[in-house]
Motif scaffolding. Structure first.
Motif, PDB file in Angstrom:
ATOM      1  N   SER A 102       0.824  -1.202   0.000  1.00  0.00           N
ATOM      2  CA  SER A 102       0.000   0.000   0.000  1.00  0.00           C
ATOM      3  C   SER A 102       0.862   1.258   0.000  1.00  0.00           C
ATOM      4  O   SER A 102       0.578   2.230  -0.714  1.00  0.00           O
ATOM      5  CB  SER A 102      -0.925   0.004   1.235  1.00  0.00           C
ATOM      6  N   GLN A 103       1.937   1.255   0.799  1.00  0.00           N
ATOM      7  CA  GLN A 103       2.851   2.391   0.857  1.00  0.00           C
ATOM      8  C   GLN A 103       3.537   2.611  -0.489  1.00  0.00           C
ATOM      9  O   GLN A 103       3.702   3.737  -0.944  1.00  0.00           O
ATOM     10  CB  GLN A 103       3.890   2.176   1.950  1.00  0.00           C
ATOM     11  N   LEU A 104       3.952   1.500  -1.132  1.00  0.00           N
ATOM     12  CA  LEU A 104       4.616   1.604  -2.433  1.00  0.00           C
ATOM     13  C   LEU A 104       3.677   2.186  -3.489  1.00  0.00           C
ATOM     14  O   LEU A 104       4.074   3.026  -4.302  1.00  0.00           O
ATOM     15  CB  LEU A 104       5.107   0.217  -2.877  1.00  0.00           C
ATOM     16  N   GLU A 105       2.415   1.731  -3.454  1.00  0.00           N
ATOM     17  CA  GLU A 105       1.449   2.236  -4.423  1.00  0.00           C
ATOM     18  C   GLU A 105       1.182   3.723  -4.214  1.00  0.00           C
ATOM     19  O   GLU A 105       1.067   4.488  -5.176  1.00  0.00           O
ATOM     20  CB  GLU A 105       0.145   1.438  -4.309  1.00  0.00           C
ATOM     21  N   THR A 106       1.099   4.136  -2.951  1.00  0.00           N
ATOM     22  CA  THR A 106       0.880   5.554  -2.645  1.00  0.00           C
ATOM     23  C   THR A 106       2.072   6.387  -3.085  1.00  0.00           C
ATOM     24  O   THR A 106       1.914   7.450  -3.696  1.00  0.00           O
ATOM     25  CB  THR A 106       0.645   5.751  -1.136  1.00  0.00           C
ATOM     26  N   SER A 107       3.273   5.910  -2.781  1.00  0.00           N
ATOM     27  CA  SER A 107       4.485   6.634  -3.164  1.00  0.00           C
ATOM     28  C   SER A 107       4.599   6.738  -4.680  1.00  0.00           C
ATOM     29  O   SER A 107       4.953   7.790  -5.218  1.00  0.00           O
ATOM     30  CB  SER A 107       5.729   5.931  -2.603  1.00  0.00           C
ATOM     31  N   PHE A 108       4.291   5.640  -5.367  1.00  0.00           N
ATOM     32  CA  PHE A 108       4.385   5.633  -6.828  1.00  0.00           C
ATOM     33  C   PHE A 108       3.389   6.613  -7.432  1.00  0.00           C
ATOM     34  O   PHE A 108       3.700   7.325  -8.393  1.00  0.00           O
ATOM     35  CB  PHE A 108       4.133   4.218  -7.349  1.00  0.00           C
ATOM     36  N   ARG A 109       2.195   6.672  -6.858  1.00  0.00           N
ATOM     37  CA  ARG A 109       1.177   7.610  -7.340  1.00  0.00           C
ATOM     38  C   ARG A 109       1.647   9.055  -7.140  1.00  0.00           C
ATOM     39  O   ARG A 109       1.484   9.906  -8.018  1.00  0.00           O
ATOM     40  CB  ARG A 109      -0.127   7.370  -6.583  1.00  0.00           C
ATOM     41  N   ASP A 110       2.237   9.325  -5.970  1.00  0.00           N
ATOM     42  CA  ASP A 110       2.739  10.675  -5.688  1.00  0.00           C
ATOM     43  C   ASP A 110       3.835  11.073  -6.673  1.00  0.00           C
ATOM     44  O   ASP A 110       3.877  12.200  -7.167  1.00  0.00           O
ATOM     45  CB  ASP A 110       3.268  10.757  -4.256  1.00  0.00           C
ATOM     46  N   ILE A 111       4.754  10.132  -6.925  1.00  0.00           N
ATOM     47  CA  ILE A 111       5.856  10.399  -7.858  1.00  0.00           C
ATOM     48  C   ILE A 111       5.311  10.637  -9.263  1.00  0.00           C
ATOM     49  O   ILE A 111       5.749  11.549  -9.972  1.00  0.00           O
ATOM     50  CB  ILE A 111       6.858   9.231  -7.857  1.00  0.00           C
ATOM     51  N   ALA A 112       4.339   9.814  -9.668  1.00  0.00           N
ATOM     52  CA  ALA A 112       3.751   9.961 -10.997  1.00  0.00           C
ATOM     53  C   ALA A 112       3.094  11.328 -11.154  1.00  0.00           C
ATOM     54  O   ALA A 112       3.173  11.959 -12.215  1.00  0.00           O
ATOM     55  CB  ALA A 112       2.728   8.854 -11.252  1.00  0.00           C
ATOM     56  N   THR A 113       2.452  11.809 -10.094  1.00  0.00           N
ATOM     57  CA  THR A 113       1.803  13.121 -10.129  1.00  0.00           C
ATOM     58  C   THR A 113       2.836  14.232 -10.304  1.00  0.00           C
ATOM     59  O   THR A 113       2.645  15.164 -11.090  1.00  0.00           O
ATOM     60  CB  THR A 113       1.002  13.362  -8.836  1.00  0.00           C
ATOM     61  N   ILE A 114       3.953  14.125  -9.569  1.00  0.00           N
ATOM     62  CA  ILE A 114       5.016  15.123  -9.680  1.00  0.00           C
ATOM     63  C   ILE A 114       5.611  15.129 -11.084  1.00  0.00           C
ATOM     64  O   ILE A 114       5.823  16.180 -11.686  1.00  0.00           O
ATOM     65  CB  ILE A 114       6.121  14.853  -8.635  1.00  0.00           C
ATOM     66  N   VAL A 115       5.871  13.930 -11.619  1.00  0.00           N
ATOM     67  CA  VAL A 115       6.441  13.829 -12.964  1.00  0.00           C
ATOM     68  C   VAL A 115       5.489  14.434 -13.990  1.00  0.00           C
ATOM     69  O   VAL A 115       5.896  15.174 -14.888  1.00  0.00           O
ATOM     70  CB  VAL A 115       6.740  12.358 -13.323  1.00  0.00           C
TER      71      VAL A 115
END
Length: 228
Positions: A102-115
Motif C-alpha cells: 500500500s505504501q509503495l502504491e501511494t508513493s508511486f502515485r505521488d511520484i507519478a503526479t510530480i512527474v
C-alpha cells in the motif's frame, strides 16, 4: 485442566513493531500504528502515546518478553523508558506485506503526479497524464519524456551584452527572441536546473544592473488538459 497464558507472555494485536538487534539478541517494542514516524519526526512528544506497553520483547507477535539479564547487558541500564527510546530511535519498523504494498502504491502515485506536473513530451510540448506516467515502466522504451523548460526574459546592459551572451549560451536551450538596442533583451527557454546559475551569472557579471524575469515555469502548449 485450565488454559492460561504464561506470565512471561503478553498478547498484543493491531500493533506496529519496532525491532533492533543488540548484544547478539533481538529486541522488539509494541507501538501504536502511525505513531512511530510521528515520534521520530518530533511531532509526537508523549512516549505513552507511542508505546502500547513499556515492556521489551524478544518477539511481540508471540508475546515473548525479553529477559531482564539480557536487557541489562545489552542496554547498560535498567530504565525501561530509556530502553524503549533507544529501540524506537534506532530500530527498524516492521511492516506487513500488505502495508508495504500500500505504501509503495501511494508513493508511486505521488511520484507519478510530480512527474506529470513537471515534464512534457519534447515533441508536442504537452504534459503527460498521471495515468500514463504510472505505466512508464511498460512504456519506457517507446515514450519520450523530458523536464519542462522555463521561459525567461534576460535584460543585460549594452556594454556587457555580447560578452555575457557567450557565457550564457551553454545554459540556454532555445533563444526565442533577441533585441539589441540600448540594452540586450532575450526571451529564452532553459532547463530549470540552470536557473540559479544563470541568475548568479547575470547579477555578478553586471554588478546588479542586469535583470532576470520568469515568464513561465513550464513551457507547454496552450489549451492542454491533464486528467488526474
Amino acid at each position: 485442566m485450565s488454559i492460561f497464558t504464561p506470565t512471561n507472555q503478553i498478547r498484543l494485536t493491531n500493533v506496529a513493531v519496532v525491532r533492533m538487534k543488540k548484544g547478539g539478541k533481538r529486541f522488539e517494542i509494541a507501538c501504536y500504528k502511525n505513531k512511530v514516524m510521528s515520534w521520530r519526526s518530533g511531532a509526537e512528544k508523549d512516549l505513552d502515546e507511542v508505546l502500547q506497553t513499556s515492556s521489551v520483547f524478544n518477539n511481540v507477535s508471540k508475546g515473548q518478553v525479553a529477559k531482564k539479564d539480557d536487557l541489562s547487558k545489552a542496554f547498560g541500564t535498567d530504565d525501561l523508558t530509556e530502553r524503549c527510546k533507544q529501540i524506537l530511535a534506532k530500530g527498524e519498523l516492521q511492516v506487513s506485506d500488505k502495508e508495504r504494498q500500500s505504501q509503495l502504491e501511494t508513493s508511486f502515485r505521488d511520484i507519478a503526479t510530480i512527474v506529470a506536473e513537471k515534464c512534457v513530451n519534447p515533441e508536442t510540448k504537452r504534459p503527460y497524464t498521471v495515468n500514463l506516467i504510472e505505466v512508464i515502466r511498460q512504456l519506457k522504451d517507446s515514450i519520450e519524456i523530458q523536464r519542462a523548460h522555463m521561459r525567461l526574459r534576460l535584460v543585460l546592459p549594452v556594454k556587457d551584452g555580447k560578452r555575457l551572451k557567450e557565457k550564457l549560451k551553454p545554459l540556454l536551450k532555445v533563444v526565442e527572441s533577441e533585441d539589441f538596442d540600448d540594452q540586450l533583451e532575450m526571451v529564452c527557454l532553459v532547463d530549470p536546473g540552470c536557473f540559479r546559475e544563470i541568475d548568479e551569472l547575470i547579477r555578478c557579471e553586471t554588478k546588479g544592473k542586469g535583470s532576470l524575469e520568469v515568464l513561465s515555469l513550464k513551457d507547454v502548449e496552450e489549451g492542454d488538459e491533464r486528467l488526474e
